[in-house]
Design a protein around this motif. Structure first.
Motif, short mmCIF file in Angstrom:
data_model
loop_
_atom_site.label_atom_id
_atom_site.label_comp_id
_atom_site.label_asym_id
_atom_site.label_seq_id
_atom_site.Cartn_x
_atom_site.Cartn_y
_atom_site.Cartn_z
N GLY A 257 0.82 -1.21 0.00
CA GLY A 257 0.00 0.00 0.00
C GLY A 257 0.85 1.26 0.00
N HIS A 258 0.20 2.36 -0.25
CA HIS A 258 0.86 3.66 -0.28
C HIS A 258 1.10 4.15 1.15
CE1 HIS A 258 1.73 7.71 -1.92
NE2 HIS A 258 1.17 8.14 -0.80
N ARG A 259 2.29 4.70 1.37
CA ARG A 259 2.60 5.28 2.68
C ARG A 259 2.69 6.79 2.55
NH1 ARG A 259 4.40 0.16 2.84
NH2 ARG A 259 4.17 -0.92 4.84
N LEU A 260 2.09 7.49 3.48
CA LEU A 260 2.06 8.94 3.42
C LEU A 260 3.40 9.55 3.76
CD1 LEU A 260 -1.38 9.74 5.11
CD2 LEU A 260 -0.87 9.46 2.67
N ARG A 261 3.66 10.68 3.19
CA ARG A 261 4.89 11.42 3.42
C ARG A 261 4.78 12.18 4.74
NH1 ARG A 261 4.23 14.28 -0.60
NH2 ARG A 261 3.30 16.07 0.45
N PRO A 262 5.71 11.99 5.66
CA PRO A 262 5.63 12.71 6.94
C PRO A 262 6.01 14.17 6.77
CG PRO A 262 7.65 11.42 6.85
CD PRO A 262 6.87 11.07 5.62
N VAL A 263 5.58 14.98 7.72
CA VAL A 263 5.95 16.38 7.76
C VAL A 263 7.18 16.52 8.64
CG1 VAL A 263 5.22 18.70 8.43
CG2 VAL A 263 3.57 17.11 7.45
N GLY A 264 8.19 17.19 8.15
CA GLY A 264 9.41 17.35 8.94
C GLY A 264 10.49 18.06 8.15
N ASP A 265 11.63 18.24 8.78
CA ASP A 265 12.73 18.97 8.15
C ASP A 265 13.23 18.31 6.89
OD1 ASP A 265 12.55 20.78 10.21
OD2 ASP A 265 14.12 19.82 11.42
#
Length: 507
Positions: A257-265
């Motif tokens: 499945g698709h994994r979401l891109r985290p928010v971060g530096d």
């Protein structure tokens, strides 16, 4: 080998899973659809004695019947309301469950009843009154054949299947919707997969955008054990595309499945925080309550353009929408044309918040008009994305001082999963009352089909009533094209639209 235990949504029994079960078994897995007490004909019960806890026990019994010592891994699948008993059971049998699949449903929280997920907002309000009054007896009548859309898009469901769905539908005990879900937190360790149905208004891109807004509560969706799939169908994929659903469930069980891109530096800059594609003067902002003004040098008063962000935007999103580069860029572009540009924050944090957001916008407009640097008789409103529904109030008998209304890639009718079928936020109906109000519409050529259909319906309605509609097309533009697509594609359209708005304000 995987054992799939599936739980259906409101009014429906184990029968809706019939073809999906057969396909999973043919693929070499084991599959069981849980008959829910008081809903499925095989488990009759007096509605008074049936609540969410009853259905949780039904699912626990199905889990306990599986011999996990033989190496079988249990995958729980909850559709619609069914995710509530699935999570309740998984929380109490977390060590026995390999994965939970959320099939086109919300994310229930501890202490919250299933009624919050009822898509029909008018009905949700009635159920809330019942809950507050402590009334938990009785049943909710199933939908008539033409009422299923109030519970989710029926896209892809054939006429025969819809007739069978209606014929086999049963009343839903109120206690299943009003009794709060109780979780210990153990289920948080169980891997999850979300299966989103695009024709019902959900998509992986939409979820990624919500995560990108920076709300800490959504960070859990970016963890490695969380995956997503998307199906191009309505709310009942087990009826509209059982083969595709079977494939997705098998892949989910395998951890795909698709994994979401985290928010971060280290993450790419989210689309809404990328630079505005037009080089505009760096005017300072003048913060007035929940409004930011960008005022050009020189004497006033001047016409103003008020920019209204879309949504829903989570309450915890940072920075706030009025500070996003795109909105600030539009406001400064207006200021470069000699107008006062204004951005604002409003309360559209959930699809249930349109009334509150509409009040926020009305207050913001009056704040702008009251400013001595603004010509109160020359105002334009410019809406974006999900804020498109908020055009309704301004299209309906627009005030004389509203000289123009503009919208960029707007949603111009409630999407199926939003539960706003009977609401007043219907721009395609309101445009019939717009009279001589000029409307400038920036249309994305590569808009998602669900949103594009709402725009097409609005354009048709506007043409039918001879409204003053100007369409500015961005043929290769996507939803949010300012920061997603090539400047040579978008910038000419932005300048064209802005010039049109300024002309209406100054003529």
């Amino acid at each position: 080998m995987h054992v799939f235990i599936m739980v259906a949504g409101v009014f429906t029994g184990a029968h809706v899973w019939q073809e999906t079960v057969a396909r999973l078994v043919a693929a070499g897995s084991s599959a069981h659809a849980v008959p829910l007490t008081g809903v499925d004909p095989s488990r009759p019960a007096t509605p008074t004695h049936v609540g969410l806890e009853t259905h949780i026990e039904d699912v626990i019994a199905a889990i306990d019947a599986v011999d996990v010592t033989s190496g079988q891994e249990i995958v729980l699948v909850g559709h619609d309301y069914g995710i509530h008993p699935v999570l309740g059971a998984a929380d109490r049998r977390a060590e026995r469950v390999a994965r939970v699949v959320y099939l086109d449903c919300g994310m229930p929280q501890n202490g919250v009843p299933a009624l919050v997920a009822v898509p029909d907002q008018a009905l949700r309000a009635q159920l809330t009154e019942h809950a507050e009054a402590g009334e938990r007896e009785g049943v909710l009548a199933p939908p008539a054949p033409d009422e299923w859309e109030r519970w989710g898009s029926t896209a892809g469901v054939g006429e025969a299947a819809l007739e069978r769905l209606t014929a086999l539908a049963t009343p839903q005990p109120l206690g299943t919707l009003l009794q709060p879900l109780r979780l210990t937190g153990a289920v948080a360790a169980v891997p999850i997969t979300g299966v989103l149905c695009a024709r019902n208004g959900a998509s992986i891109d939409l979820v990624q955008r919500l995560v990108d807004f920076g709300d800490p509560a959504l960070a859990v969706l970016t963890e490695p054990q969380v995956t997503f799939f998307e199906l191009p169908t309505g709310h009942w994929p087990m009826l509209s595309c059982p083969a595709a659903l079977t494939d997705v469930l098998l892949r989910a069980a395998a951890g795909d499945g698709h994994r979401l891109r985290p928010v971060g530096d280290d993450a790419p800059v989210p689309a809404h925080l990328r630079p505005f594609p037009v080089d505009v003067p760096e005017l300072p902002r003048d913060r007035q309550g929940h409004v930011d003004l960008y005022v050009p040098d020189g004497e006033g008063p001047r016409p103003a353009v008020v920019f209204v962000h879309g949504g829903p935007v989570p309450a915890g999103a940072r920075p706030r929408p009025r500070e996003w580069p795109t909105l600030v860029g539009y406001a400064r572009l207006a200021a470069a044309e000699g107008m006062v540009g204004a951005t604002l924050d409003h309360s559209l944090h959930d699809v249930a918040d349109y009334e509150r957001a509409a009040a926020d916008i009305a207050a913001a407009v009056e704040l702008v008009r009251a400013d001595a640097r603004v010509d109160a008789d020359r105002i334009a409103l410019w809406f974006f994305s999900g804020g498109g529904l908020l055009t309704t109030d301004w299209l309906t008998q627009p005030p004389a001082w509203l000289r123009c209304l503009a919208a960029s890639y707007p949603v111009l009718a409630p999407l199926p999963a939003w539960g706003l079928v009977g609401s007043r936020f219907q721009p395609a109906r309101a445009v019939e009352q717009a009279g001589a109000l000029p409307v400038v519409l920036l249309r994305a050529g590569r808009e998602t089909p669900e949103i594009a259909a709402t725009v097409a319906a609005f354009v048709t309605a506007a043409n039918d009533c001879a409204a003053r509609l100007e369409v500015v097309d961005v043929p290769d533009g996507h939803h949010g094209f300012e920061t997603l697509d090539a400047p040579e594609e978008t910038v000419p359209a932005l300048h064209h639209a802005m010039r049109s708005v300024v002309t209406h304000l100054t003529s």
